[in-house]
Enzyme design. Sequence first.
Site, PDB file in Angstrom:
ATOM      1  N   ILE A  78       0.835  -1.209   0.000  1.00  0.00           N
ATOM      2  CA  ILE A  78       0.000   0.000   0.000  1.00  0.00           C
ATOM      3  C   ILE A  78       0.871   1.261   0.000  1.00  0.00           C
ATOM      4  O   ILE A  78       0.480   2.306   0.506  1.00  0.00           O
ATOM      5  CB  ILE A  78      -1.002  -0.016   1.180  1.00  0.00           C
ATOM      6  N   ARG A 118      14.436  -6.026  14.151  1.00  0.00           N
ATOM      7  CA  ARG A 118      15.305  -5.856  12.977  1.00  0.00           C
ATOM      8  C   ARG A 118      14.596  -5.005  11.926  1.00  0.00           C
ATOM      9  O   ARG A 118      13.420  -5.241  11.624  1.00  0.00           O
ATOM     10  CB  ARG A 118      15.640  -7.232  12.411  1.00  0.00           C
ATOM     11  N   THR A 174      12.994   2.060   3.199  1.00  0.00           N
ATOM     12  CA  THR A 174      11.524   2.025   3.148  1.00  0.00           C
ATOM     13  C   THR A 174      10.940   2.196   4.549  1.00  0.00           C
ATOM     14  O   THR A 174       9.872   2.791   4.711  1.00  0.00           O
ATOM     15  CB  THR A 174      11.010   0.727   2.501  1.00  0.00           C
ATOM     16  N   GLY A 218       6.608  -4.835  13.504  1.00  0.00           N
ATOM     17  CA  GLY A 218       6.011  -3.746  12.730  1.00  0.00           C
ATOM     18  C   GLY A 218       6.702  -2.437  13.064  1.00  0.00           C
ATOM     19  O   GLY A 218       7.280  -2.282  14.133  1.00  0.00           O
ATOM     20  N   VAL A 219       6.633  -1.481  12.130  1.00  0.00           N
ATOM     21  CA  VAL A 219       7.254  -0.190  12.418  1.00  0.00           C
ATOM     22  C   VAL A 219       6.440   0.978  11.872  1.00  0.00           C
ATOM     23  O   VAL A 219       6.520   2.089  12.378  1.00  0.00           O
ATOM     24  CB  VAL A 219       8.709  -0.150  11.878  1.00  0.00           C
ATOM     25  N   GLY A 220       5.600   0.714  10.866  1.00  0.00           N
ATOM     26  CA  GLY A 220       4.940   1.816  10.165  1.00  0.00           C
ATOM     27  C   GLY A 220       4.075   2.650  11.088  1.00  0.00           C
ATOM     28  O   GLY A 220       4.161   3.878  11.109  1.00  0.00           O
ATOM     29  N   GLU A 221       3.229   1.978  11.854  1.00  0.00           N
ATOM     30  CA  GLU A 221       2.289   2.734  12.692  1.00  0.00           C
ATOM     31  C   GLU A 221       2.964   3.297  13.937  1.00  0.00           C
ATOM     32  O   GLU A 221       2.511   4.291  14.503  1.00  0.00           O
ATOM     33  CB  GLU A 221       1.102   1.845  13.055  1.00  0.00           C
TER      34      GLU A 221
END
Lengths: 316, 732
Positions: B468, B615, B621, B689-692
């Site tokens: 996305i 990691r 990105t 996870g890292v995006g949120e």
Amino acid sequence: MKAFTYERARTPAAAAAAVAGHKGAKFIAGGTNLLDLMKLEIETPTHLVDVQDLGLDRIEETTEGGLRIGTLVSNTALAADKRVRRDYGVLTRAIVAGASGQLRNKATTGGNLLQRTRCPYFYDTNQACNKRKPGSGCAAIGGFSRQLGVVGTSEACIATHPSDMAVALRVLDAAVETVDAQGKTRSVPVGEFHRLPGDTPHLENVLQPGELITAVTLPKPPGGRHVYHKVRDRASYAFALVSVAAVLNEDGSGRVAFGGVAPRPWRVEAADAQLRNGAGAVTRTAFADARPTHENAFKVTLAERTLAAIIQENRA
Amino acid sequence: MKFDTPAGSNPIDAMKVIGQAVDRVDGKLKTTGQAPYAYEHKDVPARPAYGYVIGAGIAKGRVTAMNTAEAKRMPGVLAVVSAENAQPLGKGSMNTAKLLGGPAVDHYHQALAVVVAESFEQARNAANAVRIEYERGNGRFDLAKAKPGAQPLTGSDADTHTGDFEGAFASAAVQLDQTYTTPDQNHAMMEPFATIAWWEDDALSVWTSNQMIAWNKKELAATFKLPPEKVHVRSPFIGGGFGGKLFLRADAVMAALGAKACGRPVKIAMPRPLMLNNATHRPATIQRIRIGTGKDGRITAIGHESWSGDLPGGGPESATQQTKLLYAGANRLTALRLAELDLPEANAMRAPGEAPGLMALEIAIDEVAEKLGMDPVRFRVLNDTQVDPEHPERPFSQRNLVRCLEDGAKRFGWERRQTRPGKMRDGRWLIGMGVAAAFRNNINMTSAARVRLSSDGVVTVETDMTDIGTGSYTIIAQTAAEMMGLPVEKVRVKLGDSSFPASAGSGGQWGANSSTSGVYAACVKLREAAAQRLGMDPATAEFADGEVRAGNRSAALADAAKSGEIVAEETMQWGDLGKKFQQSTFGAHFVEAAVDAYTGETRVRRMLAVCAAGRILNPKTARSQVIGAMTMGVGGALMEELAVDKRFGFFVNHDLAGYEVPVHADIPHQGVVFLDEADDKVSPMKAKGVGELGLCGVGAAVANAVYNATGVRVRDYPLTLDKHLAKLPAIA
């Protein structure tokens, strides 16, 4: 969008005659506002008269020492003109504070004056709006009114005029030149060009059917320090909560107009005379008749504080 | 493959490709306009017709008449489909409101009909000619009014009580009891909901824009009462989702209905003015936070209650989620209350739960630190916990919140912050600094992949995972490259197709770790098969530099497929390590803000995020995701708000002119630091996870910086200038 017919006019008078002679016809220049409104069927012209070939895209010096700005001069070209930047800085600053580069490339001088309010209830055809559908009521009153007008409004409409450019033109005492279907021309001071809503908010200016704006004229340069301060929730690409256009002289005198607060660029000449008495004195006069909603009462305070910042910087 | 014991060393640890700042493998396609989005696909069996959706003009009530006669006579019109003439639809389990309304209207702009025509313009024109009459019902649109009737919940949303919260709070030396509000918000993604749908006999195919392919397939099957194998969903590129595209939406349903009615493919892009009321949104919250501490600054009582609203049958915004886990304290309370409202459907958006929860909690923490006269970084460090405070026998798998805070403070120049607010000026600007903790749980989802090794030495990955805009294509290519000892250029990645093995999909920041783990599992199988073909011992074979080596033998990897393509498929499943260990991600956000002393305008000057998220699969990105999330945080702090018309029950500012998100000029320098971590209890990738995470806490860090600048505490988001203007310093 409803189907429409289209023609390109060759002369200003022919354009005016074409619109006057065709019920439901409208002029189109840059189309940055009109096309959006047509997609939503808020505007439903049956015929469009395209004025882009009229050659009204030059900025000329007038015999009075001012400028005549052709109606088709793009916002970008107007803001970038050397004479405007030198002598009418408030106009350049106001224009570049509005819209985006792409829109300013397409938007025209006359079209900017004629753009319609961005009141969200005007834009939503499910909602009552006296401006869009006379007599249907005003859903904005009692609704989400944070962005809307505080002065010059009426029981029928609390919309604002969204233009930045027009606020600068008002402080510069510009005039609007027009031609009608008979070829008759006239000049209207920009302060008399936009109408207050009263009980006919759908009538937004003094143009007669078919009357075409051909130019905007500026009197000779007023001198002084030119400031346009636009306040909004994000740093760019938003309409003003409040904007202030000011031309200030070294002795503290000057003139001031406000945007984002009224159905037209808001200037009260008696308030100009208060400039040496400070921002509060000016806004108490300019907003003496203000009737804000509980959501937008802050605009009166904001107008005062924004002007105070301008006066403070002018002193420094 | 089941991941049920902490990962030992594995091929990913080599980190020759994983962990490298590899450019997006789909970057060129996107920057040159060659990546087709849902509305643009040419691979359809016939020329598509165009659908235009008609949304309800009222929020609650009934359609009493729908006159379509004029519309049907208009040029180019092929069909008008509404509840009157549509086939009876089933309802998926994931959306609350019906995707085709009528005659009952459940919310504003609920889809009531679709007009299908030869051209988009004809369809839109005819849609405006459909005359609908309504009978207005009484709706409930005001959360504050509905709050007293809000109900408690069960399951994971049930109240939690630990120790004696009320007693400990009442006797605490320092107490804070404050209420905070967050507004309704919208995803406001660039690409609208869009679908091209067609039928071949009784099979339905869609090109659509959706984050969760397997869910979408299941929901389409349920809606159209089809066996799932009759539904084909493809969504290879997505122009932003932010949780708005987790679920089946009206664009796909109406396109499929239109296609059925006119016997041709139908394409629909939801018009922008319909996007904000037709779709889901993040619901507003009212949050009460009570914190009690000793004189030493240690938290003895922490309570967080949150109220939100949704349509009947909907769910709450789980804004208390992080408060269960973020700080120590023996006596605890969390409670969610859900009110029924008739606004559009509330659902997941950009870090649901933690994003609005931390907007409140991390102001509260700042307020307590101030009451204590303690630096807010130190106060947070003092109240760190290495175990789940509700279940102290449960440690965190890895928790480096303290390092994030201390490292960040050093990098940001936190020591220059003035303790007393309103004391730092730069000309007309009041300057302040703020900090907030970032916290977001790590979630693992079952994820499968298929990998193929062909005789040219190329490995092709197939999984229904979506990208996305996050970089899924790239990290999946990196994973397969690392596992098979290949450069990224030798890996092809195919995503977003329901004919591929079902993946984790994209949501809840679970996508990266889960989907790459699925690819890892498939690659383990492929390595075994390749080694066997080459006559090597799979247990000792090494895959590197395009070769397979065992003992003193080596062969080109491509040789393994000489006699035919090797295909391996595997599913990564998760054991109970998530129960034994609390798996979460951590960070610290630092913000410097400037507030115009005259106009009250706020401009963010500097931002820094220090993240501890296991990691990092691709620092480039990952950084892009975090700076995007920080930008969303600025939006939430300063401008984003769906304005509710509480009389008529709709979001008034329903386009991108009215619903403001940050523009470039709002976003200053953003620093992102990732701590060097690898969490072996989470997955074989040792990633989380890292995006949120990048969003969680940003709003409060901005709010705390604004307070530090002005001395005016605003507890209602967004912090627009009108909320502090009157309390700013007097003007000359």
